[in-house]
Design a protein around this motif. Sequence first.
Motif, PDB file in Angstrom:
ATOM      1  N   GLY A  90       0.818  -1.209   0.000  1.00  0.00           N
ATOM      2  CA  GLY A  90       0.000   0.000   0.000  1.00  0.00           C
ATOM      3  C   GLY A  90       0.853   1.260   0.000  1.00  0.00           C
ATOM      4  N   THR A  91       0.214   2.394  -0.295  1.00  0.00           N
ATOM      5  CA  THR A  91       0.918   3.677  -0.255  1.00  0.00           C
ATOM      6  C   THR A  91       0.921   4.203   1.182  1.00  0.00           C
ATOM      7  OG1 THR A  91      -1.101   4.889  -0.834  1.00  0.00           O
ATOM      8  CG2 THR A  91       0.358   4.277  -2.634  1.00  0.00           C
TER       9      THR A  91
ATOM     10  N   GLU B 139     -11.596  -6.727   4.195  1.00  0.00           N
ATOM     11  CA  GLU B 139     -12.213  -6.907   5.514  1.00  0.00           C
ATOM     12  C   GLU B 139     -12.618  -5.552   6.123  1.00  0.00           C
ATOM     13  OE1 GLU B 139      -9.688  -9.043   8.160  1.00  0.00           O
ATOM     14  OE2 GLU B 139     -10.035 -10.982   7.187  1.00  0.00           O
ATOM     15  N   LYS B 140     -11.830  -4.537   5.837  1.00  0.00           N
ATOM     16  CA  LYS B 140     -12.079  -3.189   6.381  1.00  0.00           C
ATOM     17  C   LYS B 140     -13.006  -2.364   5.486  1.00  0.00           C
ATOM     18  CE  LYS B 140      -9.507  -3.507  10.052  1.00  0.00           C
ATOM     19  NZ  LYS B 140     -10.064  -3.397  11.411  1.00  0.00           N
ATOM     20  N   GLY B 141     -13.372  -2.912   4.323  1.00  0.00           N
ATOM     21  CA  GLY B 141     -14.228  -2.190   3.390  1.00  0.00           C
ATOM     22  C   GLY B 141     -13.526  -0.992   2.752  1.00  0.00           C
ATOM     23  N   ILE B 142     -12.200  -1.107   2.597  1.00  0.00           N
ATOM     24  CA  ILE B 142     -11.409   0.002   2.046  1.00  0.00           C
ATOM     25  C   ILE B 142     -11.256  -0.169   0.542  1.00  0.00           C
ATOM     26  CG2 ILE B 142      -9.112   1.077   2.022  1.00  0.00           C
ATOM     27  CD1 ILE B 142      -8.890   0.174   4.998  1.00  0.00           C
ATOM     28  N   LYS B 143     -11.536   0.913  -0.179  1.00  0.00           N
ATOM     29  CA  LYS B 143     -11.372   0.925  -1.639  1.00  0.00           C
ATOM     30  C   LYS B 143     -10.578   2.159  -2.036  1.00  0.00           C
ATOM     31  CE  LYS B 143     -15.785  -1.437  -2.467  1.00  0.00           C
ATOM     32  NZ  LYS B 143     -15.172  -2.733  -2.802  1.00  0.00           N
ATOM     33  N   ALA B 144     -10.001   2.118  -3.223  1.00  0.00           N
ATOM     34  CA  ALA B 144      -9.267   3.297  -3.733  1.00  0.00           C
ATOM     35  C   ALA B 144     -10.260   4.420  -3.992  1.00  0.00           C
ATOM     36  CB  ALA B 144      -8.518   2.935  -4.993  1.00  0.00           C
TER      37      ALA B 144
ATOM     38  N   GLY C  39       4.381   9.232  10.419  1.00  0.00           N
ATOM     39  CA  GLY C  39       3.406   8.251  10.871  1.00  0.00           C
ATOM     40  C   GLY C  39       2.001   8.807  10.938  1.00  0.00           C
ATOM     41  N   ALA C  40       1.893  10.111  11.207  1.00  0.00           N
ATOM     42  CA  ALA C  40       0.577  10.757  11.317  1.00  0.00           C
ATOM     43  C   ALA C  40      -0.131  10.841   9.971  1.00  0.00           C
ATOM     44  CB  ALA C  40       0.741  12.152  11.913  1.00  0.00           C
ATOM     45  N   LEU C  41       0.612  10.722   8.857  1.00  0.00           N
ATOM     46  CA  LEU C  41       0.013  10.824   7.522  1.00  0.00           C
ATOM     47  C   LEU C  41      -0.362   9.467   6.939  1.00  0.00           C
ATOM     48  CD1 LEU C  41       2.383  13.470   5.871  1.00  0.00           C
ATOM     49  CD2 LEU C  41       0.188  13.864   7.022  1.00  0.00           C
ATOM     50  N   ILE C  42       0.040   8.398   7.612  1.00  0.00           N
ATOM     51  CA  ILE C  42      -0.194   7.049   7.082  1.00  0.00           C
ATOM     52  C   ILE C  42      -1.507   6.495   7.624  1.00  0.00           C
ATOM     53  CG2 ILE C  42       0.727   4.702   6.940  1.00  0.00           C
ATOM     54  CD1 ILE C  42       3.513   5.917   7.488  1.00  0.00           C
ATOM     55  N   SER C  43      -2.308   5.920   6.738  1.00  0.00           N
ATOM     56  CA  SER C  43      -3.547   5.264   7.196  1.00  0.00           C
ATOM     57  C   SER C  43      -3.970   4.213   6.188  1.00  0.00           C
ATOM     58  CB  SER C  43      -4.684   6.279   7.382  1.00  0.00           C
ATOM     59  OG  SER C  43      -5.152   6.744   6.131  1.00  0.00           O
ATOM     60  N   ALA C  44      -4.615   3.176   6.672  1.00  0.00           N
ATOM     61  CA  ALA C  44      -5.111   2.118   5.792  1.00  0.00           C
ATOM     62  C   ALA C  44      -6.141   2.668   4.808  1.00  0.00           C
ATOM     63  CB  ALA C  44      -5.729   0.992   6.620  1.00  0.00           C
ATOM     64  N   GLU C  45      -6.900   3.663   5.245  1.00  0.00           N
ATOM     65  CA  GLU C  45      -7.960   4.232   4.403  1.00  0.00           C
ATOM     66  C   GLU C  45      -7.419   4.873   3.131  1.00  0.00           C
ATOM     67  OE1 GLU C  45      -9.460   3.087   8.064  1.00  0.00           O
ATOM     68  OE2 GLU C  45      -7.804   4.502   7.740  1.00  0.00           O
ATOM     69  N   LYS C  46      -6.153   5.318   3.156  1.00  0.00           N
ATOM     70  CA  LYS C  46      -5.547   5.963   1.978  1.00  0.00           C
ATOM     71  C   LYS C  46      -4.595   5.032   1.230  1.00  0.00           C
ATOM     72  CE  LYS C  46      -5.407  10.452   4.381  1.00  0.00           C
ATOM     73  NZ  LYS C  46      -4.466  11.469   4.930  1.00  0.00           N
ATOM     74  N   ALA C  47      -4.403   3.829   1.723  1.00  0.00           N
ATOM     75  CA  ALA C  47      -3.323   2.970   1.237  1.00  0.00           C
ATOM     76  C   ALA C  47      -3.502   2.464  -0.192  1.00  0.00           C
ATOM     77  CB  ALA C  47      -3.137   1.783   2.185  1.00  0.00           C
ATOM     78  N   LEU C  48      -4.713   2.480  -0.711  1.00  0.00           N
ATOM     79  CA  LEU C  48      -4.938   2.019  -2.079  1.00  0.00           C
ATOM     80  C   LEU C  48      -4.934   3.157  -3.092  1.00  0.00           C
ATOM     81  CD1 LEU C  48      -7.685  -0.721  -1.504  1.00  0.00           C
ATOM     82  CD2 LEU C  48      -5.250  -1.050  -1.967  1.00  0.00           C
TER      83      LEU C  48
END
Length: 330
Positions: free
Chosen positions: A126-127, A324-329, A298-307
């Motif tokens: 991920g990004t 599983e988290k319902g995360i999409k690009a 670290g404050a800028l990193i999140s799973a929600e933005k990773a795609l």
Amino acid sequence: MKKKSFLLTTILLLTLSMVLAACGGGTDKKEGGGAEGGEKPKFISIVTGGTGGTYYPLGGSFASIVQDATGIDTNAETSGASAENMNTLKDGKAEIAFSQTDIASYAKNGELMFEGSKVENVQAIGTLYPETIQIVTTKKSGITSVADLKGKKVSIGAPGSGTAANAQQILEVHGITFDDIQRQDLSFDESVAGIQDGTIDAAFVTAGTPTGAVEGLSATTEVVILPIEQDKIDELLGKYPFYIQDEVPSGTYGLASAVPTVAVQAMLVVRDDLSEDVVYDITKAIFENLNKVTHAKGALISAEKALNGVGIEVHPGAQKYYDEKGIKAE
């Protein structure tokens, strides 16, 4: 006597066939990469960048997180950053690597520095955060614009890093080529040392801000970050869509005001032969323990933005976590 000999031979043959059957089991790979099950590796190496950049301290945090969560011995190693890291994974000498999104895309497609040498065995975790392109000099150099770099001694980054491609593209939209500068291929630490002792005039640094090496420079001299004008930013984004508009915030390195520039994104890539289960565990560990990351990025990193802006195929193990988290690009 013959009966005993025959019986012993039969037992030996049966034993050998059982051993060979056990050895031939292996791990089935899923179509599209990533072994579904697979044996957990005993050791994982994360290749990062130079000690003066952002990748190395972040990699150290990630290594500790992964080791604590998975029980796999994990180590962060210094390197020449993005392009070198992609080749390190290609050669099977590490499992996970930091890379710029543009460099990962070049590697997978066999473009630019990877022409004729595709890196096909990698997928994305991920990004992470924007990688800001900082054109660093000092007030005493007298350099105030990108145009002023003509004829100057300019570091474009360590050999094998992605910074050189950024430098080439930014200079290009300003009508400048590498032939117009006295090119130096130096790491961030070497670049800063060169600026400090006067052996070079400026340096391109592609890294999260604040960058440790540049912070060190600002402690001893007045740092200048050269701005990229809006029309050049627009031209760059139109020609190379993996860039985003960015800025170096005021107060960073003692700057009196924000400086407009561009950025790519940092990302984590992984060898595609790591199993789905292992990469799922790694992805989950990192994104659910970001509170243990001590670096400001670290404050800028999140799973929600990773795609967002990944640019290459996502490893099935990482994708399982996002699903599983319902995360999409976005």
